[in-house]
Design a protein around this motif. Structure first.
Motif, PDB file in Angstrom:
ATOM      1  N   MET A 190       0.850  -1.192   0.000  1.00  0.00           N
ATOM      2  CA  MET A 190       0.000   0.000   0.000  1.00  0.00           C
ATOM      3  C   MET A 190       0.885   1.241   0.000  1.00  0.00           C
ATOM      4  O   MET A 190       1.632   1.482   0.947  1.00  0.00           O
ATOM      5  N   ASP A 191       0.808   1.995  -1.070  1.00  0.00           N
ATOM      6  CA  ASP A 191       1.596   3.224  -1.219  1.00  0.00           C
ATOM      7  C   ASP A 191       0.676   4.439  -1.283  1.00  0.00           C
ATOM      8  O   ASP A 191      -0.518   4.316  -1.546  1.00  0.00           O
ATOM      9  N   THR A 192       1.273   5.592  -1.075  1.00  0.00           N
ATOM     10  CA  THR A 192       0.526   6.857  -1.116  1.00  0.00           C
ATOM     11  C   THR A 192      -0.752   6.750  -0.287  1.00  0.00           C
ATOM     12  O   THR A 192      -1.868   7.053  -0.752  1.00  0.00           O
ATOM     13  N   LEU A 193      -0.601   6.290   0.922  1.00  0.00           N
ATOM     14  CA  LEU A 193      -1.756   6.061   1.785  1.00  0.00           C
ATOM     15  C   LEU A 193      -2.469   7.357   2.129  1.00  0.00           C
ATOM     16  O   LEU A 193      -1.839   8.419   2.250  1.00  0.00           O
ATOM     17  N   LYS A 194      -3.776   7.248   2.279  1.00  0.00           N
ATOM     18  CA  LYS A 194      -4.639   8.385   2.600  1.00  0.00           C
ATOM     19  C   LYS A 194      -5.381   8.081   3.905  1.00  0.00           C
ATOM     20  O   LYS A 194      -5.588   6.921   4.257  1.00  0.00           O
ATOM     21  N   PRO A 195      -5.811   9.111   4.612  1.00  0.00           N
ATOM     22  CA  PRO A 195      -6.577   8.867   5.850  1.00  0.00           C
ATOM     23  C   PRO A 195      -7.795   7.973   5.626  1.00  0.00           C
ATOM     24  O   PRO A 195      -8.153   7.185   6.504  1.00  0.00           O
ATOM     25  N   GLU A 196      -8.405   8.065   4.465  1.00  0.00           N
ATOM     26  CA  GLU A 196      -9.586   7.236   4.187  1.00  0.00           C
ATOM     27  C   GLU A 196      -9.232   5.767   3.978  1.00  0.00           C
ATOM     28  O   GLU A 196     -10.128   4.931   3.848  1.00  0.00           O
ATOM     29  N   ASP A 197      -7.961   5.426   3.957  1.00  0.00           N
ATOM     30  CA  ASP A 197      -7.544   4.024   3.891  1.00  0.00           C
ATOM     31  C   ASP A 197      -7.541   3.375   5.274  1.00  0.00           C
ATOM     32  O   ASP A 197      -7.315   2.174   5.405  1.00  0.00           O
ATOM     33  N   THR A 198      -7.774   4.151   6.300  1.00  0.00           N
ATOM     34  CA  THR A 198      -7.793   3.637   7.667  1.00  0.00           C
ATOM     35  C   THR A 198      -8.879   2.588   7.849  1.00  0.00           C
ATOM     36  O   THR A 198     -10.006   2.761   7.373  1.00  0.00           O
ATOM     37  N   GLY A 199      -8.539   1.500   8.516  1.00  0.00           N
ATOM     38  CA  GLY A 199      -9.515   0.458   8.792  1.00  0.00           C
ATOM     39  C   GLY A 199      -8.847  -0.840   9.175  1.00  0.00           C
ATOM     40  O   GLY A 199      -7.614  -0.938   9.190  1.00  0.00           O
ATOM     41  N   MET A 200      -9.677  -1.827   9.457  1.00  0.00           N
ATOM     42  CA  MET A 200      -9.177  -3.181   9.713  1.00  0.00           C
ATOM     43  C   MET A 200      -9.101  -3.887   8.379  1.00  0.00           C
ATOM     44  O   MET A 200     -10.082  -3.910   7.619  1.00  0.00           O
ATOM     45  N   TYR A 201      -7.955  -4.456   8.093  1.00  0.00           N
ATOM     46  CA  TYR A 201      -7.732  -5.145   6.824  1.00  0.00           C
ATOM     47  C   TYR A 201      -7.751  -6.654   7.041  1.00  0.00           C
ATOM     48  O   TYR A 201      -7.056  -7.162   7.929  1.00  0.00           O
ATOM     49  N   TYR A 202      -8.526  -7.326   6.202  1.00  0.00           N
ATOM     50  CA  TYR A 202      -8.711  -8.769   6.330  1.00  0.00           C
ATOM     51  C   TYR A 202      -8.208  -9.494   5.086  1.00  0.00           C
ATOM     52  O   TYR A 202      -8.526  -9.095   3.951  1.00  0.00           O
ATOM     53  N   CYS A 203      -7.457 -10.550   5.314  1.00  0.00           N
ATOM     54  CA  CYS A 203      -7.076 -11.472   4.251  1.00  0.00           C
ATOM     55  C   CYS A 203      -8.236 -12.445   4.043  1.00  0.00           C
ATOM     56  O   CYS A 203      -8.812 -12.939   5.021  1.00  0.00           O
ATOM     57  N   VAL A 204      -8.576 -12.694   2.789  1.00  0.00           N
ATOM     58  CA  VAL A 204      -9.735 -13.539   2.505  1.00  0.00           C
ATOM     59  C   VAL A 204      -9.409 -14.569   1.435  1.00  0.00           C
ATOM     60  O   VAL A 204      -8.480 -14.391   0.642  1.00  0.00           O
ATOM     61  N   HIS A 205     -10.203 -15.625   1.420  1.00  0.00           N
ATOM     62  CA  HIS A 205     -10.062 -16.680   0.426  1.00  0.00           C
ATOM     63  C   HIS A 205     -11.434 -17.088  -0.096  1.00  0.00           C
ATOM     64  O   HIS A 205     -12.410 -17.144   0.660  1.00  0.00           O
ATOM     65  N   SER A 206     -11.486 -17.351  -1.385  1.00  0.00           N
ATOM     66  CA  SER A 206     -12.701 -17.892  -1.975  1.00  0.00           C
ATOM     67  C   SER A 206     -12.345 -19.128  -2.786  1.00  0.00           C
ATOM     68  O   SER A 206     -11.358 -19.124  -3.513  1.00  0.00           O
ATOM     69  N   PRO A 207     -13.154 -20.195  -2.694  1.00  0.00           N
ATOM     70  CA  PRO A 207     -12.894 -21.379  -3.496  1.00  0.00           C
ATOM     71  C   PRO A 207     -13.398 -21.231  -4.937  1.00  0.00           C
ATOM     72  O   PRO A 207     -13.197 -22.129  -5.758  1.00  0.00           O
TER      73      PRO A 207
END
Length: 125
Positions: A82-99
């Motif tokens: 994640m580059d050039t981060l902005k305040p609106e990028d704030t949050g909990m980030y989750y890794c996800v998987h789909s079959p």
């Protein structure tokens, strides 16, 4: 089922960079689609990026050109640069998987079966 563990969150000033990583455990041969979602306080989950078996990537419009998703299937690892981060990028980030193949639409979190516990990203102005 696949277990997902995220690392790499933290606090950074606007314009800075962070790199998130995700390790996958379990039946990783089912890793048809991997991705990242995020959720800010009081807001709905938002799909950020996904990558399929062939390495094809999808990004949310809000992060296109700033974030890069990548993976190493041999090591069962997924990253989000994640580059050039902005305040609106704030949050909990989750890794996800789909079959599912191809990757589900990023607007359909219900199609991503497995979720990590999340890692917090905070961007200050």
């Amino acid at each position: 089922q696949i277990q997902l563990d995220e690392l790499g969150g933290g606090s950074v000033q606007a314009g800075g960079s962070l790199r998130l990583s995700c390790s996958a455990y379990g039946r990783t041969d089912e890793s048809s689609c991997m991705g990242w979602f995020r959720q800010a306080p009081g807001q709905q989950r938002e799909g950020v990026a996904s990558i399929d078996l062939q390495g094809r990537r999808n990004y949310a419009t809000s992060v296109k050109g700033r974030f890069t998703i990548s993976k190493d299937d041999n090591r069962n690892k997924l990253w989000l640069q994640m580059d050039t981060l902005k305040p609106e990028d704030t949050g909990m980030y989750y890794c996800v998987h789909s079959p599912f193949y191809p990757c589900p639409d990023l607007g359909k979190p219900e199609d991503f079966r497995d979720w990590g516990k999340g890692t917090q990203v905070t961007v200050s102005s």
